[in-house]
Design an enzyme around this catalytic site. Structure first.
Site, PDB file in Angstrom:
ATOM      1  N   CYS A 190      -8.518  49.478 -18.626  1.00 26.32           N
ATOM      2  CA  CYS A 190      -7.898  48.110 -19.188  1.00 26.32           C
ATOM      3  C   CYS A 190      -8.271  47.340 -17.558  1.00 26.32           C
ATOM      4  O   CYS A 190      -8.086  46.158 -17.043  1.00 26.32           O
ATOM      5  CB  CYS A 190      -7.122  48.052 -19.301  1.00 26.32           C
ATOM      6  SG  CYS A 190      -6.302  48.704 -20.307  1.00 26.32           S
ATOM      7  N   HIS A 226      -3.639  40.871 -17.271  1.00 29.24           N
ATOM      8  CA  HIS A 226      -4.496  41.513 -18.098  1.00 29.24           C
ATOM      9  C   HIS A 226      -3.652  40.570 -19.591  1.00 29.24           C
ATOM     10  O   HIS A 226      -2.270  41.589 -19.170  1.00 29.24           O
ATOM     11  CB  HIS A 226      -3.303  42.962 -17.531  1.00 29.24           C
ATOM     12  CG  HIS A 226      -3.945  43.962 -18.751  1.00 29.24           C
ATOM     13  ND1 HIS A 226      -5.808  43.568 -19.459  1.00 29.24           N
ATOM     14  CD2 HIS A 226      -3.028  44.810 -19.137  1.00 29.24           C
ATOM     15  CE1 HIS A 226      -5.908  44.568 -20.775  1.00 29.24           C
ATOM     16  NE2 HIS A 226      -4.237  45.310 -20.424  1.00 29.24           N
ATOM     17  N   ASN A 229      -5.320  42.872 -27.063  1.00 28.72           N
ATOM     18  CA  ASN A 229      -5.461  43.403 -25.786  1.00 28.72           C
ATOM     19  C   ASN A 229      -7.180  44.709 -25.636  1.00 28.72           C
ATOM     20  O   ASN A 229      -7.626  45.700 -26.565  1.00 28.72           O
ATOM     21  CB  ASN A 229      -4.481  45.266 -25.568  1.00 28.72           C
ATOM     22  CG  ASN A 229      -5.395  45.885 -24.447  1.00 28.72           C
ATOM     23  OD1 ASN A 229      -6.096  45.528 -23.654  1.00 28.72           O
ATOM     24  ND2 ASN A 229      -4.050  46.278 -24.007  1.00 28.72           N
TER      25      ASN A 229
END
Length: 331
Positions: A114, A257, A287
């Protein structure tokens, strides 16, 4: 840092299909209330059958090029962050180059989970420092749902597909563009077992005729990931702000994030960011892994969340563990 690093254009793209929490209720033992309460996610975009990571990336790239007033012919480098490339080989960056209609450029995939977008951004800055006058495409694109276990309600509700991109150069910035003031990336490999996608790698090779097992998909120790994500993103943001002689009050927009709303709120609380100073897109995208911050940054620009003089703080966290932060100044 040495040299000037200008983000000339921002772009993003998500698949057309939307999967809502209500849709998930028919797939797995869950509910809209359960998902919303624990994650803040209401819906996510899901790739169509046969749609690949590079299919999303090429649209995001073209959008970024258009905003920058550039064409693909201007590119000298492609840095492509993903853990879900089209294939193990060839690199998705090479496939993307072909889809952009260009040849002979440097192209490389990067996997920092990520955190991939910030890692690729830093690599692009390195290329520009080594080769002044270069123009780099920094893209992050994921089809996370190809590695999502739809029988695991603890993870399948979290993820979505999408791509983000920026055009990076060393040219004098124009109004609406941003200068990268600083960037930090970090990793701690001792924590790798807490967030994995193992099967298909050389340590967990697949065998002909073997049934797909749970380790082919995203596996995560949620409480430990949460704890480390909040601590690591908080610390790296404090470090980068301090070393640039700033205070948190000097930051106009915080883009973390987009893993889940609880993490976003916990990091924001630690850093004293609330309300409109925090960019939240997890509710509509879920996500999207490496693409998360890149998509949120593009949306912040298109929605008018930044203006001339805005200072923007980015931060991310992912498997590895990897994490990082960057400071942008908009012109």
């Amino acid at each position: 840092m040495h040299g000037r690093f200008t983000i000339e254009g921002f772009g993003r793209h998500v698949p057309e299909r939307v999967l809502t929490n209500a849709d998930l209720e028919a797939i797995v033992d869950t509910s809209d209330d359960w998902i919303t309460t624990r994650t803040g996610i209401k819906e996510r975009h899901i790739a169509a059958p046969g749609e690949t990571s590079s299919d999303l990336a090429v649209v995001a790239a073209r959008n970024a090029l258009a905003q920058a007033g550039r064409t693909a012919q201007d590119l000298t480098h492609i840095f492509y962050a993903t853990f879900t490339p089209d294939a193990v080989c060839p690199p998705a960056s090479s496939i993307l180059q072909e889809k952009l209609g260009i040849q002979g450029r440097s192209a490389v995939d990067m996997n920092a989970a990520c955190s991939g977008f910030l890692y690729a951004l830093e690599a692009g800055m390195g290329a520009l420092a080594l080769r002044p006058g270069s123009t780099a495409l920094i893209t992050a694109s994921e089809i996370t749902t190809c590695r999502t276990n739809w029988a695991d309600r603890g993870t399948c509700v979290l993820f979505g597909d999408g791509a983000g991109a920026v055009i990076l150069s060393d040219k004098e910035p124009k109004p609406g563009q941003a200068v990268i003031k600083d960037i930090i990336t970090k990793s701690d490999g001792s924590l790798w077992p807490l967030l994995t996608v193992k099967a298909g790698g050389s340590g967990w090779p697949l065998k002909l005729g073997e049934q797909v097992k749970e380790d082919y998909f995203i596996e995560m120790n949620g409480p430990e990931v949460y704890k480390n994500a909040v601590r690591s993103m908080g610390q790296v943001c404090e470090e980068i702000v301090t070393r640039n002689g700033l205070a948190m009050d000097d930051v106009d927009l915080f883009i973390p994030h987009q893993a889940n709303l609880r993490i976003i709120e916990a990091v924001g609380k630690r850093l004293k960011f609330t309300g409109d100073r925090v960019m939240v897109t997890v509710d509509r995208y879920g996500n999207t892994s490496a693409a998360s911050v890149a998509i949120a940054l593009s949306d912040a620009v298109s929605e008018g969340r930044v203006k001339s003089g805005s200072t923007v703080l980015l931060t991310t966290f992912g498997g590895g563990f990897t994490w990082g932060a960057a400071i942008l100044k908009f012109i």
